[in-house]
Design an enzyme around this catalytic site. Sequence first.
Site, short mmCIF file in Angstrom:
data_model
loop_
_atom_site.label_atom_id
_atom_site.label_comp_id
_atom_site.label_asym_id
_atom_site.label_seq_id
_atom_site.Cartn_x
_atom_site.Cartn_y
_atom_site.Cartn_z
N HIS A 98 -1.71 -8.84 1.85
CA HIS A 98 -0.29 -9.05 2.13
C HIS A 98 0.48 -9.06 0.82
O HIS A 98 0.10 -9.75 -0.13
CB HIS A 98 -0.06 -10.38 2.86
CG HIS A 98 1.39 -10.75 2.99
ND1 HIS A 98 1.95 -11.83 2.35
CD2 HIS A 98 2.40 -10.15 3.68
CE1 HIS A 98 3.24 -11.91 2.64
NE2 HIS A 98 3.53 -10.90 3.43
N SER A 99 1.54 -8.26 0.72
CA SER A 99 2.46 -8.27 -0.41
C SER A 99 1.72 -8.02 -1.73
O SER A 99 1.12 -6.97 -1.91
CB SER A 99 3.23 -9.60 -0.41
OG SER A 99 4.35 -9.55 -1.25
N ARG A 100 1.74 -8.97 -2.67
CA ARG A 100 1.01 -8.79 -3.93
C ARG A 100 -0.46 -8.52 -3.66
O ARG A 100 -1.10 -7.72 -4.35
CB ARG A 100 1.18 -10.04 -4.79
CG ARG A 100 0.47 -10.00 -6.15
CD ARG A 100 0.72 -11.30 -6.90
NE ARG A 100 0.15 -11.28 -8.25
CZ ARG A 100 -1.07 -11.71 -8.55
NH1 ARG A 100 -1.87 -12.17 -7.59
NH2 ARG A 100 -1.51 -11.69 -9.81
#
Length: 285
Positions: A98-100
């Site tokens: 998720h994301s980073r």
Amino acid sequence: MPREMAFEIDGLTFAAQEWGEPGKQPILALHGWLDNSASFYALAPRLHDVHLVAVDMAGHGQSSHRPGGAPYNIWEDVAEIFAIADQLAWEQFTLLGHSRGAIISMLAAGTFPQRISRLALIEGLLPEPTKMEDAPEQLARSILGLRTQASKPLSLYKDLSSAVKARERGMFPLSNAAAAALTERGVKGVPGGYQWSTDQRLLAPSAIKLTREHVQAFIARITAPIKLILAEGGIPKMFSGFQREVSVFPQVDVEVMPGGHHLHMEGEVDAVAASLNRFFEKTPL
């Protein structure tokens, strides 16, 4: 309920949470910036026939902070990901990010493509690229940012509910339940209340950023099927050109859903789980 795990890697302790049983589909889950493994508390139980290990990445949650005073750079996590997989005796495995954590997953899959069987990404794929001529300025921002963070006092919350309220109002707004899950794993008790356990150096800019050519080289080496779930109110809204950038890579299967940046923790979690279960079923190991 998840089971607690810990891994010792190069003098650092990595805390993790485990769902499912060994022998099922192996999945290593990587959370986003300033989050922790509780990011997957709602999604993991909804995935079918998986053995999922969600890691508190270095400087986050209950894991160790990196020694010294250097900034956190996204490629530093890649070696640790494979060291953890080695301790789990996973020769091949799926990355769920998720994301980073999605960006780091992409770099990992491009570094050792033979070890990644699937790449399941939520709200992240491409790090913001830089131009080569901007590298000196980037390094200067990083050094100054580290000095600022080193002299900045940590926020103190008198009780856990105050910290949860602050997390609800973060860069990406969260429901009370999602904020509580991340906060309970992301604070430490101190005299007078609670403080975030996150390493403040994560708030400083990276020393060096990858160029567009670097990013393209990593993605070109990935051999695993790639599923990318985006939220209408998330990354595409924040960065208007993101979907256009992703469209350059036809191997990425993109699905856009209603919701915000943490849709996998919110009311949209059932839709996210259904999409990922379909992806896992049609791309068997």
